[in-house]
Motif scaffolding. Structure first.
Motif, short mmCIF file in Angstrom:
data_model
loop_
_atom_site.label_atom_id
_atom_site.label_comp_id
_atom_site.label_asym_id
_atom_site.label_seq_id
_atom_site.Cartn_x
_atom_site.Cartn_y
_atom_site.Cartn_z
N MET A 1 -6.38 -10.71 7.66
CA MET A 1 -6.69 -10.07 6.39
C MET A 1 -6.51 -11.08 5.27
SD MET A 1 -5.15 -6.50 5.14
CE MET A 1 -4.58 -6.50 3.48
N GLU A 2 -7.51 -11.24 4.45
CA GLU A 2 -7.50 -12.26 3.41
C GLU A 2 -6.46 -12.03 2.33
OE1 GLU A 2 -10.51 -10.50 4.02
OE2 GLU A 2 -11.01 -11.92 5.60
N SER A 3 -6.10 -10.81 2.05
CA SER A 3 -5.17 -10.50 0.96
C SER A 3 -3.72 -10.35 1.42
CB SER A 3 -5.61 -9.23 0.24
OG SER A 3 -5.63 -8.15 1.15
N LYS A 4 -3.44 -10.69 2.68
CA LYS A 4 -2.10 -10.49 3.23
C LYS A 4 -1.01 -11.11 2.37
CE LYS A 4 -0.86 -12.74 6.93
NZ LYS A 4 -0.73 -13.20 8.32
N ASN A 5 -1.26 -12.28 1.80
CA ASN A 5 -0.24 -12.96 1.00
C ASN A 5 -0.04 -12.35 -0.38
OD1 ASN A 5 0.31 -14.78 3.07
ND2 ASN A 5 -1.33 -16.15 2.41
N ASP A 6 -0.88 -11.41 -0.78
CA ASP A 6 -0.76 -10.76 -2.09
C ASP A 6 -0.27 -9.32 -2.00
OD1 ASP A 6 -1.64 -12.96 -3.64
OD2 ASP A 6 -3.72 -12.49 -3.12
N LEU A 7 0.00 -8.83 -0.80
CA LEU A 7 0.39 -7.43 -0.64
C LEU A 7 1.67 -7.09 -1.38
CD1 LEU A 7 -0.49 -6.86 3.11
CD2 LEU A 7 -1.77 -6.11 1.09
N LYS A 26 5.36 -3.82 5.84
CA LYS A 26 6.56 -4.59 5.53
C LYS A 26 6.36 -5.48 4.30
CE LYS A 26 8.15 -4.70 10.28
NZ LYS A 26 8.43 -5.55 11.46
N HIS A 27 5.10 -5.74 3.94
CA HIS A 27 4.79 -6.62 2.82
C HIS A 27 4.53 -5.88 1.52
CE1 HIS A 27 4.51 -9.99 5.60
NE2 HIS A 27 3.82 -9.19 6.41
N ILE A 28 4.51 -4.54 1.55
CA ILE A 28 4.22 -3.75 0.35
C ILE A 28 5.45 -2.92 0.01
CG2 ILE A 28 2.74 -2.01 -0.73
CD1 ILE A 28 0.57 -2.79 1.27
N PRO A 29 6.11 -3.23 -1.12
CA PRO A 29 7.27 -2.42 -1.52
C PRO A 29 6.88 -0.95 -1.71
CG PRO A 29 7.03 -4.37 -2.91
CD PRO A 29 5.79 -4.27 -2.08
N ASN A 30 7.78 -0.05 -1.39
CA ASN A 30 7.58 1.39 -1.60
C ASN A 30 6.41 1.95 -0.78
OD1 ASN A 30 8.37 3.85 -2.73
ND2 ASN A 30 6.90 3.67 -4.37
N SER A 31 6.11 1.31 0.33
CA SER A 31 5.01 1.84 1.16
C SER A 31 5.57 2.64 2.33
CB SER A 31 4.15 0.69 1.70
OG SER A 31 4.84 -0.06 2.67
N LYS A 32 4.77 3.52 2.82
CA LYS A 32 5.10 4.32 3.98
C LYS A 32 4.07 4.02 5.05
CE LYS A 32 8.20 6.64 1.67
NZ LYS A 32 9.41 5.89 1.50
N MET A 33 4.48 4.03 6.29
CA MET A 33 3.56 3.81 7.38
C MET A 33 3.46 5.07 8.22
SD MET A 33 3.51 0.99 10.43
CE MET A 33 4.73 1.77 11.48
N LYS A 34 2.26 5.45 8.53
CA LYS A 34 2.01 6.60 9.39
C LYS A 34 1.09 6.15 10.51
CE LYS A 34 1.57 10.94 10.66
NZ LYS A 34 2.64 11.71 11.21
N ILE A 35 1.55 6.28 11.73
CA ILE A 35 0.74 5.91 12.88
C ILE A 35 -0.08 7.11 13.29
CG2 ILE A 35 0.79 5.18 15.29
CD1 ILE A 35 3.42 3.70 14.57
N ILE A 36 -1.37 6.91 13.40
CA ILE A 36 -2.29 7.97 13.78
C ILE A 36 -2.54 7.86 15.29
CG2 ILE A 36 -4.59 8.96 13.45
CD1 ILE A 36 -2.70 9.20 11.01
N ALA A 37 -2.14 8.88 16.01
CA ALA A 37 -2.32 8.89 17.46
C ALA A 37 -3.78 9.05 17.84
CB ALA A 37 -1.50 10.03 18.07
N ASN A 38 -4.12 8.56 18.99
CA ASN A 38 -5.48 8.70 19.53
C ASN A 38 -6.54 8.13 18.59
OD1 ASN A 38 -4.52 10.11 21.85
ND2 ASN A 38 -4.30 11.91 20.56
N ALA A 39 -6.23 6.98 18.00
CA ALA A 39 -7.17 6.36 17.07
C ALA A 39 -7.11 4.85 17.19
CB ALA A 39 -6.85 6.78 15.64
#
Length: 63
Positions: A1-7, A26-39
């Motif tokens: 991803m080209e913007s990885k260093n700016d996240l 892990k690179h974006i403060p105040n972010s939440k991760m949601k794993i979508i099953a079967n995708a």
């Protein structure tokens, strides 16, 4: 991803709907991760019901 260093510059609440091996949140403060099953990379096409539910829950928590 080209913007990885700016996240780290993202300042707004962020919801990432990603695969279970991705660590972008892990690179974006105040972010939440949601794993979508079967995708794969196209989570919204593979499991739209779960994606819509995750977005709905996220928006309700930040409002």
């Amino acid at each position: 991803m080209e913007s990885k260093n700016d996240l780290h510059k993202v300042k707004c609440p962020t919801l990432l709907l990603i695969g279970d091996h991705d660590n972008m949140h892990k690179h974006i403060p105040n972010s939440k991760m949601k794993i979508i099953a079967n995708a794969h990379h196209g989570t919204n096409f593979d499991n739209p019901k779960a994606v819509n539910q995750a977005i709905f829950e996220f928006i309700n928590k930040i409002n």
